[in-house]
Write a protein that holds these residues in place. Structure first.
Motif, PDB file in Angstrom:
ATOM      1  N   ASN A 129       0.830  -1.203   0.000  1.00  0.00           N
ATOM      2  CA  ASN A 129       0.000   0.000   0.000  1.00  0.00           C
ATOM      3  C   ASN A 129       0.871   1.263   0.000  1.00  0.00           C
ATOM      4  OD1 ASN A 129      -1.884   2.000   0.374  1.00  0.00           O
ATOM      5  ND2 ASN A 129      -2.826   1.088   2.174  1.00  0.00           N
ATOM      6  N   PRO A 130       0.882   2.033  -1.105  1.00  0.00           N
ATOM      7  CA  PRO A 130       1.697   3.258  -1.149  1.00  0.00           C
ATOM      8  C   PRO A 130       1.100   4.420  -0.362  1.00  0.00           C
ATOM      9  CG  PRO A 130       0.474   3.024  -3.193  1.00  0.00           C
ATOM     10  CD  PRO A 130       0.194   1.787  -2.392  1.00  0.00           C
ATOM     11  N   LEU A 131      -0.104   4.247   0.177  1.00  0.00           N
ATOM     12  CA  LEU A 131      -0.771   5.330   0.899  1.00  0.00           C
ATOM     13  C   LEU A 131      -0.464   5.333   2.392  1.00  0.00           C
ATOM     14  CD1 LEU A 131      -4.298   5.110  -0.789  1.00  0.00           C
ATOM     15  CD2 LEU A 131      -2.371   6.579  -1.415  1.00  0.00           C
ATOM     16  N   MET A 132       0.234   4.296   2.874  1.00  0.00           N
ATOM     17  CA  MET A 132       0.489   4.173   4.312  1.00  0.00           C
ATOM     18  C   MET A 132       1.983   4.025   4.559  1.00  0.00           C
ATOM     19  SD  MET A 132      -2.492   4.485   5.702  1.00  0.00           S
ATOM     20  CE  MET A 132      -2.309   3.888   7.373  1.00  0.00           C
ATOM     21  N   VAL A 140       3.863   4.460  14.292  1.00  0.00           N
ATOM     22  CA  VAL A 140       3.080   3.513  13.501  1.00  0.00           C
ATOM     23  C   VAL A 140       1.957   2.989  14.385  1.00  0.00           C
ATOM     24  CG1 VAL A 140       3.099   1.249  12.361  1.00  0.00           C
ATOM     25  CG2 VAL A 140       4.969   2.869  11.967  1.00  0.00           C
ATOM     26  N   VAL A 141       0.734   3.133  13.917  1.00  0.00           N
ATOM     27  CA  VAL A 141      -0.432   2.736  14.709  1.00  0.00           C
ATOM     28  C   VAL A 141      -0.595   1.220  14.673  1.00  0.00           C
ATOM     29  CG1 VAL A 141      -2.942   2.917  14.920  1.00  0.00           C
ATOM     30  CG2 VAL A 141      -1.587   4.937  14.297  1.00  0.00           C
ATOM     31  N   HIS A 142      -0.758   0.637  15.849  1.00  0.00           N
ATOM     32  CA  HIS A 142      -1.083  -0.780  15.949  1.00  0.00           C
ATOM     33  C   HIS A 142      -2.513  -0.971  15.436  1.00  0.00           C
ATOM     34  CE1 HIS A 142      -1.977  -4.704  17.636  1.00  0.00           C
ATOM     35  NE2 HIS A 142      -0.748  -4.827  18.101  1.00  0.00           N
ATOM     36  N   PRO A 143      -2.716  -1.723  14.344  1.00  0.00           N
ATOM     37  CA  PRO A 143      -4.082  -1.867  13.822  1.00  0.00           C
ATOM     38  C   PRO A 143      -5.012  -2.476  14.863  1.00  0.00           C
ATOM     39  CG  PRO A 143      -2.481  -2.630  12.213  1.00  0.00           C
ATOM     40  CD  PRO A 143      -1.732  -2.417  13.490  1.00  0.00           C
ATOM     41  N   ALA A 144      -6.226  -1.955  14.934  1.00  0.00           N
ATOM     42  CA  ALA A 144      -7.194  -2.463  15.903  1.00  0.00           C
ATOM     43  C   ALA A 144      -7.569  -3.910  15.620  1.00  0.00           C
ATOM     44  CB  ALA A 144      -8.444  -1.583  15.876  1.00  0.00           C
ATOM     45  N   ALA A 145      -7.502  -4.324  14.356  1.00  0.00           N
ATOM     46  CA  ALA A 145      -7.996  -5.648  13.975  1.00  0.00           C
ATOM     47  C   ALA A 145      -7.063  -6.773  14.384  1.00  0.00           C
ATOM     48  CB  ALA A 145      -8.222  -5.707  12.464  1.00  0.00           C
ATOM     49  N   THR A 146      -5.775  -6.494  14.606  1.00  0.00           N
ATOM     50  CA  THR A 146      -4.806  -7.575  14.787  1.00  0.00           C
ATOM     51  C   THR A 146      -4.421  -7.800  16.249  1.00  0.00           C
ATOM     52  OG1 THR A 146      -2.706  -8.482  14.005  1.00  0.00           O
ATOM     53  CG2 THR A 146      -2.743  -6.138  14.516  1.00  0.00           C
ATOM     54  N   ARG A 147      -4.096  -9.053  16.549  1.00  0.00           N
ATOM     55  CA  ARG A 147      -3.491  -9.400  17.835  1.00  0.00           C
ATOM     56  C   ARG A 147      -2.084  -9.952  17.638  1.00  0.00           C
ATOM     57  NH1 ARG A 147      -8.703 -12.552  20.328  1.00  0.00           N
ATOM     58  NH2 ARG A 147      -8.674 -13.406  18.224  1.00  0.00           N
ATOM     59  N   PRO A 298       1.661  -1.826  21.558  1.00  0.00           N
ATOM     60  CA  PRO A 298       1.842  -0.380  21.699  1.00  0.00           C
ATOM     61  C   PRO A 298       2.898  -0.047  22.746  1.00  0.00           C
ATOM     62  CG  PRO A 298      -0.480  -0.899  21.494  1.00  0.00           C
ATOM     63  CD  PRO A 298       0.231  -2.213  21.618  1.00  0.00           C
ATOM     64  N   GLY A 299       3.727   0.926  22.423  1.00  0.00           N
ATOM     65  CA  GLY A 299       4.834   1.328  23.277  1.00  0.00           C
ATOM     66  C   GLY A 299       6.171   0.786  22.833  1.00  0.00           C
ATOM     67  N   ASP A 300       6.170  -0.268  22.023  1.00  0.00           N
ATOM     68  CA  ASP A 300       7.431  -0.827  21.544  1.00  0.00           C
ATOM     69  C   ASP A 300       8.119   0.134  20.576  1.00  0.00           C
ATOM     70  OD1 ASP A 300       7.231  -3.184  22.972  1.00  0.00           O
ATOM     71  OD2 ASP A 300       6.299  -4.304  21.336  1.00  0.00           O
ATOM     72  N   VAL A 301       9.436   0.231  20.690  1.00  0.00           N
ATOM     73  CA  VAL A 301      10.253   1.000  19.754  1.00  0.00           C
ATOM     74  C   VAL A 301      11.083   0.007  18.946  1.00  0.00           C
ATOM     75  CG1 VAL A 301      12.077   2.719  19.483  1.00  0.00           C
ATOM     76  CG2 VAL A 301      10.318   3.019  21.252  1.00  0.00           C
ATOM     77  N   PRO A 319      -3.986   1.599  19.036  1.00  0.00           N
ATOM     78  CA  PRO A 319      -4.985   1.667  17.953  1.00  0.00           C
ATOM     79  C   PRO A 319      -5.884   2.889  18.112  1.00  0.00           C
ATOM     80  CG  PRO A 319      -4.918  -0.532  18.938  1.00  0.00           C
ATOM     81  CD  PRO A 319      -4.092   0.360  19.819  1.00  0.00           C
ATOM     82  N   THR A 320      -6.462   3.299  17.014  1.00  0.00           N
ATOM     83  CA  THR A 320      -7.344   4.472  17.047  1.00  0.00           C
ATOM     84  C   THR A 320      -8.786   4.109  17.375  1.00  0.00           C
ATOM     85  OG1 THR A 320      -7.668   4.257  14.662  1.00  0.00           O
ATOM     86  CG2 THR A 320      -5.912   5.740  15.408  1.00  0.00           C
ATOM     87  N   ARG A 321      -9.074   2.814  17.482  1.00  0.00           N
ATOM     88  CA  ARG A 321     -10.408   2.380  17.897  1.00  0.00           C
ATOM     89  C   ARG A 321     -10.285   1.002  18.549  1.00  0.00           C
ATOM     90  NH1 ARG A 321     -13.659   0.450  12.475  1.00  0.00           N
ATOM     91  NH2 ARG A 321     -11.885  -0.413  11.313  1.00  0.00           N
ATOM     92  N   LEU A 322     -11.371   0.549  19.164  1.00  0.00           N
ATOM     93  CA  LEU A 322     -11.381  -0.745  19.831  1.00  0.00           C
ATOM     94  C   LEU A 322     -11.530  -1.869  18.813  1.00  0.00           C
ATOM     95  CD1 LEU A 322     -13.713   0.084  22.878  1.00  0.00           C
ATOM     96  CD2 LEU A 322     -11.204  -0.032  22.847  1.00  0.00           C
TER      97      LEU A 322
END
Length: 358
Positions: A129-132, A140-147, A298-301, A319-322
């Motif tokens: 994806n060239p848009l992201m 980098v946002v942790h996607p809400a969908a993934t674990r 989240p929080g990992d560098v 993530p930006t949502r639940l």
């Protein structure tokens, strides 16, 4: 010998070049242009061999007469902000076979079937994806969908000029330079969707990081030979080394990738091509090889360092949502890979050791 980058200047982004190692000079001023160059793609799209013109300008001392800023004071962006295309290949056997453990049926750890005859014969790739696109020190946002968030450490190639049906023997003249390429991956989504015989799609869709800059091929000397880079590559998570390998053992060269990418098609300035993940270049492989790796949270560098290029660093943020608000999620969570035995790890390490260092 140049390092090309994009950096913030006020409210805008500008194309820059490193001079004297630690100073950024605006390329627009160096070339005497009226219209500002936003990123390295803008530079590459100029007529009349723009990289040669920039090289000449630096060699004649123009870089010393232009306004300069210390690199430590500059906020970098991705060197190509929105590539026309992002193609990601798979050139490393250790990764594609997960430390040479793929079974006779072509499967491993539930990640599906791989025909090794096809993989050895073809430089296979998918479109990302060239848009992201994220750059150095960008969140980098942790996607809400993934674990099951993972990194993938790769070398990226940036295309210098337009071509169609480019032959491997001619491919070097189409390479502007090399960068670090982090193919962020979301394993539960990847495994789930590829059961439908397409993909990866959402398993790779949310982010790709490139940077910190693009290094021209002439900077690598003998480390770049016959279409292959031989460089030490490391990944650190929160300062702890999880990945440490050398890229010498690519099965498919960068030239072969460019030939296949452009076959009956086109490559254009600013296109980004990923080499595919180096061996040990994911959390799963690091865990299999005895490192204290786990899924990212989240929080990992995450810092990727590749010899001769630099360090690409990103922080994973919330993530930006639940997850409950996401419709399409995988109905399972993948376990982390189990460590191999000490003898198995030693055998893998011996198999991938760069003979030039023995």
């Amino acid at each position: 010998m140049m390092k090309l980058l994009a950096y913030r200047s006020g409210d805008a982004t500008r194309c820059g070049v490193l001079v004297e190692g630690d100073f950024v000079v605006d390329v627009t001023g160096l070339l005497g242009l009226e219209v500002p160059l936003r990123d390295v793609q803008d530079l590459l799209e100029l007529p009349d061999r723009p990289l040669d013109r920039l090289r000449d300008a630096i060699a004649t001392g123009l870089g010393k007469s232009q306004s300069r800023r210390p690199i430590a004071d500059v906020k970098l962006g991705p060197p190509v902000m929105q590539p026309p295309t992002v193609r990601d290949f798979a050139a490393f056997e250790e990764h594609i076979t997960q430390q040479f453990t793929r079974g006779e049926d072509g499967t491993i750890d539930g990640f599906g079937y791989l025909d090794m005859e096809v993989w050895n014969r073809l430089p296979v790739f998918y479109f990302s994806n060239p848009l992201m696109i994220a750059g150095h020190d960008q969140d980098v946002v942790h996607p809400a969908a993934t674990r099951n968030m993972d990194y993938e450490c790769e070398i990226g190639v940036v295309i210098a000029k337009e071509g169609k049906d480019v032959l491997e023997a001619d491919a070097d003249e189409y390479i502007a330079g090399f960068t670090i390429f982090n193919d962020w991956s979301f394993r539960d989504l990847q495994v789930d969707e590829m059961g439908g015989t397409l993909g990866p799609v959402k398993g790779k869709d949310a982010a790709t990081s490139i940077g910190p800059w693009i290094v021209t091929p002439d900077e690598f000397g003998d480390a770049y030979r016959d279409g292959v880079l031989s460089l030490r590559a490391q990944v650190r998570v929160n300062g702890e080394t999880w990945t440490d390998r050398n890229t010498w053992n690519m099965v498919h060269t960068f030239g072969a990738m460019i030939e296949r990418a452009s076959q009956d098609s086109r490559v254009v300035p600013g296109d980004v091509i990923g080499s595919g993940t180096i061996g040990m270049g994911t959390t799963m492989e690091a865990a299999r090889l005895g490192r204290p790796a786990r899924w990212l949270r989240p929080g990992d560098v995450v810092e990727m360092e590749i010899e001769g290029i630099g360090v690409l660093r990103n922080r994973v943020v919330e993530p930006t949502r639940l997850r409950d608000a996401v419709r399409y999620v995988a109905p399972f969570e993948l376990p982390m890979a189990s460590p191999m035995s000490a003898d198995q790890i030693a055998a893998v390490d011996a198999r991938v050791r760069n003979p030039a260092t023995v």
